[in-house]
Design a protein around this motif. Sequence first.
Motif, PDB file in Angstrom:
ATOM      1  N   SER A 108       0.524  -1.367  -0.153  1.00 49.07           N
ATOM      2  CA  SER A 108      -0.055   0.016  -0.110  1.00 49.07           C
ATOM      3  C   SER A 108       1.183   1.315   0.102  1.00 49.07           C
ATOM      4  O   SER A 108       1.644   1.203   0.808  1.00 49.07           O
ATOM      5  CB  SER A 108      -1.026  -0.326   1.413  1.00 49.07           C
ATOM      6  N   ALA A 109       0.539   2.400  -0.917  1.00 48.41           N
ATOM      7  CA  ALA A 109       1.513   3.046  -1.417  1.00 48.41           C
ATOM      8  C   ALA A 109       0.840   4.034   0.321  1.00 48.41           C
ATOM      9  O   ALA A 109       1.498   5.162   0.894  1.00 48.41           O
ATOM     10  CB  ALA A 109       0.276   4.165  -1.964  1.00 48.41           C
ATOM     11  N   GLY A 110       0.273   4.470   0.961  1.00 42.99           N
ATOM     12  CA  GLY A 110      -0.523   4.601   2.602  1.00 42.99           C
ATOM     13  C   GLY A 110       0.584   4.403   3.520  1.00 42.99           C
ATOM     14  O   GLY A 110       1.135   4.541   4.237  1.00 42.99           O
ATOM     15  N   VAL A 111       1.604   3.634   3.391  1.00 44.81           N
ATOM     16  CA  VAL A 111       2.872   2.890   4.455  1.00 44.81           C
ATOM     17  C   VAL A 111       3.869   3.605   3.435  1.00 44.81           C
ATOM     18  O   VAL A 111       4.966   3.193   2.852  1.00 44.81           O
ATOM     19  CB  VAL A 111       3.009   1.334   4.369  1.00 44.81           C
ATOM     20  N   GLY A 112       5.122   4.704   4.118  1.00 44.54           N
ATOM     21  CA  GLY A 112       5.921   5.047   3.656  1.00 44.54           C
ATOM     22  C   GLY A 112       6.750   4.642   4.065  1.00 44.54           C
ATOM     23  O   GLY A 112       7.101   4.111   5.163  1.00 44.54           O
ATOM     24  N   ILE A 113       8.215   5.244   2.985  1.00 43.82           N
ATOM     25  CA  ILE A 113       9.507   4.506   3.831  1.00 43.82           C
ATOM     26  C   ILE A 113      10.026   5.682   3.554  1.00 43.82           C
ATOM     27  O   ILE A 113      10.232   6.813   2.130  1.00 43.82           O
ATOM     28  CB  ILE A 113       9.201   2.794   2.584  1.00 43.82           C
ATOM     29  N   GLY A 114      10.454   5.956   4.536  1.00 43.25           N
ATOM     30  CA  GLY A 114      11.947   6.961   4.604  1.00 43.25           C
ATOM     31  C   GLY A 114      12.900   7.200   3.794  1.00 43.25           C
ATOM     32  O   GLY A 114      13.439   8.011   3.065  1.00 43.25           O
ATOM     33  N   LEU A 115      13.858   5.363   3.762  1.00 43.47           N
ATOM     34  CA  LEU A 115      15.034   5.974   2.796  1.00 43.47           C
ATOM     35  C   LEU A 115      14.973   3.899   2.069  1.00 43.47           C
ATOM     36  O   LEU A 115      15.067   3.117   2.995  1.00 43.47           O
ATOM     37  CB  LEU A 115      16.132   5.982   4.150  1.00 43.47           C
ATOM     38  N   PRO A 116      15.286   4.026   0.653  1.00 40.06           N
ATOM     39  CA  PRO A 116      14.318   3.138   0.512  1.00 40.06           C
ATOM     40  C   PRO A 116      16.052   2.180  -0.287  1.00 40.06           C
ATOM     41  O   PRO A 116      15.678   1.583  -1.334  1.00 40.06           O
ATOM     42  CB  PRO A 116      13.365   3.633  -0.838  1.00 40.06           C
ATOM     43  N   ALA A 161      16.497  19.266   3.523  1.00 38.60           N
ATOM     44  CA  ALA A 161      17.998  18.638   3.197  1.00 38.60           C
ATOM     45  C   ALA A 161      19.027  17.849   3.952  1.00 38.60           C
ATOM     46  O   ALA A 161      19.560  17.372   2.916  1.00 38.60           O
ATOM     47  CB  ALA A 161      17.709  20.295   3.234  1.00 38.60           C
ATOM     48  N   VAL A 162      18.629  18.512   4.707  1.00 38.86           N
ATOM     49  CA  VAL A 162      20.135  18.211   5.833  1.00 38.86           C
ATOM     50  C   VAL A 162      19.468  16.661   5.677  1.00 38.86           C
ATOM     51  O   VAL A 162      20.156  15.654   5.933  1.00 38.86           O
ATOM     52  CB  VAL A 162      19.893  18.511   7.531  1.00 38.86           C
ATOM     53  N   ASN A 163      18.644  16.594   6.456  1.00 38.84           N
ATOM     54  CA  ASN A 163      18.325  14.432   6.315  1.00 38.84           C
ATOM     55  C   ASN A 163      18.752  13.954   4.892  1.00 38.84           C
ATOM     56  O   ASN A 163      19.299  12.662   4.716  1.00 38.84           O
ATOM     57  CB  ASN A 163      16.839  14.538   6.285  1.00 38.84           C
ATOM     58  N   ALA A 164      18.546  14.370   3.952  1.00 37.91           N
ATOM     59  CA  ALA A 164      18.457  13.874   2.228  1.00 37.91           C
ATOM     60  C   ALA A 164      20.219  13.828   2.110  1.00 37.91           C
ATOM     61  O   ALA A 164      20.428  12.908   1.699  1.00 37.91           O
ATOM     62  CB  ALA A 164      17.859  14.344   1.293  1.00 37.91           C
ATOM     63  N   ARG A 165      21.044  14.945   2.645  1.00 36.42           N
ATOM     64  CA  ARG A 165      22.536  14.287   2.329  1.00 36.42           C
ATOM     65  C   ARG A 165      22.786  13.191   3.932  1.00 36.42           C
ATOM     66  O   ARG A 165      23.456  12.501   3.137  1.00 36.42           O
ATOM     67  CB  ARG A 165      23.210  16.411   2.608  1.00 36.42           C
ATOM     68  N   CYS A 166      22.655  13.926   4.553  1.00 38.23           N
ATOM     69  CA  CYS A 166      22.688  12.127   5.296  1.00 38.23           C
ATOM     70  C   CYS A 166      22.828  11.250   4.477  1.00 38.23           C
ATOM     71  O   CYS A 166      23.789   9.770   4.911  1.00 38.23           O
ATOM     72  CB  CYS A 166      22.031  12.094   7.189  1.00 38.23           C
ATOM     73  N   HIS A 167      21.458  10.933   3.825  1.00 33.34           N
ATOM     74  CA  HIS A 167      20.364   9.990   3.113  1.00 33.34           C
ATOM     75  C   HIS A 167      21.938   9.420   1.961  1.00 33.34           C
ATOM     76  O   HIS A 167      22.326   8.980   2.511  1.00 33.34           O
ATOM     77  CB  HIS A 167      19.413   9.501   3.173  1.00 33.34           C
ATOM     78  N   ARG A 168      22.236  10.685   1.321  1.00 36.77           N
ATOM     79  CA  ARG A 168      22.924   9.907   0.663  1.00 36.77           C
ATOM     80  C   ARG A 168      24.260   9.742   0.449  1.00 36.77           C
ATOM     81  O   ARG A 168      25.182   9.108  -0.060  1.00 36.77           O
ATOM     82  CB  ARG A 168      23.063  11.460  -0.492  1.00 36.77           C
ATOM     83  N   ALA A 169      24.730  10.016   1.922  1.00 33.01           N
ATOM     84  CA  ALA A 169      26.526   9.821   2.333  1.00 33.01           C
ATOM     85  C   ALA A 169      26.103   8.816   3.357  1.00 33.01           C
ATOM     86  O   ALA A 169      27.314   8.485   3.932  1.00 33.01           O
ATOM     87  CB  ALA A 169      26.543  10.647   3.439  1.00 33.01           C
ATOM     88  N   GLY A 170      25.065   8.004   3.399  1.00 34.94           N
ATOM     89  CA  GLY A 170      25.137   6.676   3.636  1.00 34.94           C
ATOM     90  C   GLY A 170      25.205   6.559   6.252  1.00 34.94           C
ATOM     91  O   GLY A 170      25.416   5.829   6.917  1.00 34.94           O
ATOM     92  N   LEU A 171      24.238   7.288   6.047  1.00 41.26           N
ATOM     93  CA  LEU A 171      23.519   7.878   7.271  1.00 41.26           C
ATOM     94  C   LEU A 171      22.697   8.109   7.587  1.00 41.26           C
ATOM     95  O   LEU A 171      21.517   8.845   7.297  1.00 41.26           O
ATOM     96  CB  LEU A 171      24.403   9.115   7.742  1.00 41.26           C
ATOM     97  N   VAL A 172      21.755   6.547   8.603  1.00 45.54           N
ATOM     98  CA  VAL A 172      20.059   6.203   8.483  1.00 45.54           C
ATOM     99  C   VAL A 172      19.731   7.555   9.217  1.00 45.54           C
ATOM    100  O   VAL A 172      20.712   7.474  10.971  1.00 45.54           O
ATOM    101  CB  VAL A 172      19.605   4.835   8.810  1.00 45.54           C
ATOM    102  N   THR A 173      19.084   8.534   8.977  1.00 46.39           N
ATOM    103  CA  THR A 173      18.914   9.620  10.540  1.00 46.39           C
ATOM    104  C   THR A 173      17.231   9.796  10.247  1.00 46.39           C
ATOM    105  O   THR A 173      16.429   9.280   9.196  1.00 46.39           O
ATOM    106  CB  THR A 173      19.374  10.701   9.613  1.00 46.39           C
ATOM    107  N   LEU A 174      17.012   9.791  11.431  1.00 46.58           N
ATOM    108  CA  LEU A 174      15.269  10.545  11.955  1.00 46.58           C
ATOM    109  C   LEU A 174      14.867  11.697  11.918  1.00 46.58           C
ATOM    110  O   LEU A 174      15.466  12.409  12.697  1.00 46.58           O
ATOM    111  CB  LEU A 174      14.604   9.325  12.574  1.00 46.58           C
ATOM    112  N   THR A 175      14.059  12.110  10.914  1.00 50.52           N
ATOM    113  CA  THR A 175      13.103  13.323  11.626  1.00 50.52           C
ATOM    114  C   THR A 175      12.096  13.240  12.571  1.00 50.52           C
ATOM    115  O   THR A 175      11.518  12.023  12.699  1.00 50.52           O
ATOM    116  CB  THR A 175      12.958  14.960  10.762  1.00 50.52           C
ATOM    117  N   CYS A 176      11.424  14.552  13.355  1.00 50.67           N
ATOM    118  CA  CYS A 176      10.214  14.352  13.887  1.00 50.67           C
ATOM    119  C   CYS A 176       9.505  15.538  14.149  1.00 50.67           C
ATOM    120  O   CYS A 176      10.505  16.742  14.129  1.00 50.67           O
ATOM    121  CB  CYS A 176      10.365  13.439  14.715  1.00 50.67           C
TER     122      CYS A 176
END
Length: 447
Positions: free
Chosen positions: A31-39, A395-410
């Motif tokens: 389901s598209a309702g199940v969001g994914i932060g970093l695929p 923007a910071v979260n996206a840069r972390c992900h591209r650099a190989g760091l799994v981060t969470l926002t809230c």
Amino acid sequence: MTAAPRNRLLRTQIPGPNSVLAHRRTAAAVSAGVGIGLPVYVTRAGGGVLVDVDGNQLIDFGSGIAVTTVGNAAPRVVAAVADQAANFTHTCFMVTPYEGYVAVCEQLNTLTPGGHEKRSMLCNSGAEAVENAIKIARYATGRPAVVTFDHAYHGRTNLALALTAKARPYKDGFGPFAGEVYRAPMAYPLRWPGGAQACAEQAFAAFVDLVESQVGASRTAAVMVEPIQGEGGFIVPAVGWLRRVAEWCRKHGILLIADEIQTGFCRTGDWFAAEHEQVVPDLVATAKGIAGGLPLAAVTGRAEVMDAVSPGGLGGTYGGNPIACAAALAAIETMIDEDLCGRARQVERLFRPRLEDLRRRYGVIGEVRGRGAMLAVELVTGADDLTPNPMLTAAVNARCHRAGLVTLTCGTYGNVFRFLPPLDAPDTVLEEGLGIFEAALHGAQAR
């Protein structure tokens, strides 16, 4: 089983080609309702590192949202799960019980705050624990109303959503919600209108006024509170506020329910976050870190309250599954033997100076907050402007992900980074992750 490596390594861009293919399958099946932060699709994990299907090794600052506190494949947990699965996977405790369920309840009765006699019941998820805690409180008191707080998050089922504050993405379009739920202001020092110094006293006064004027103390079954709010932004209430709320509830026969689902099991440097102010709740809801990654949750509380419910009033087919119970007992043993409360405090000593230094150097960090290995930074427009900055956060979260760091926002405003590393991650991994976060913050600021 090959242990996961303990270093970051990027073989492809993030996400890599195999993860991209896997994500196409997800889009066609889930389901598209199940969001994914970093695929990125994980094949192994441990020691604060996730290995994906492309062979990338990513640093994990999320622990599956505070679940894998003891690690993703803690040896005691792995062995206990294998042994139990070989014996039996299910009978249903309500039909033919088993010792593992009882042993987990005994541990919870001992570990949760307070020396009074306690009872516990087991279920599957944090939301289920929240709903059962409310059921128990209403049954035991004979009262209908429940009070919760701004910025609260208590789960995704109907009653839990009524208690949850944030509309999007959690509540929007899913109502109507359960009634007799009331919301008081949270003691949020950074954003309290009267200032941080006045926060505890004024927020307590606002809470009392709401209960007395809109609800009625004699109609209130329970007050449900996160000792440190989770999804709402890792908000640490002003010192003294929680204790005053607890004392007022006790005076009026209102049960205090501590939602320790994200804060529990060594995460904040104590077994439970309520202990920091020596608050003893009447009921405690737990989940997440309890079982090393297996689905298990619980409600633990005063014996007279828990035993008030008639036989058959509590339960569930899978609640206290024997494999999950075995995992929980092994996870708790790991927490005790490896002093993971102490390890969480070590993590804070490593993180906090680095994060405070970033706050001084960059004008966009409004506050560093949290306890133990449950820390956060709130991003704002500038040093003299506390306007939430969700665009910079993204923007910071996206840069972390591209650099190989799994981060969470809230956070209610989507402008908070939460740091929840697994407690088996070595300092070298944590330090590298902090360096990636700093570089991402610098890079996003420079654009």
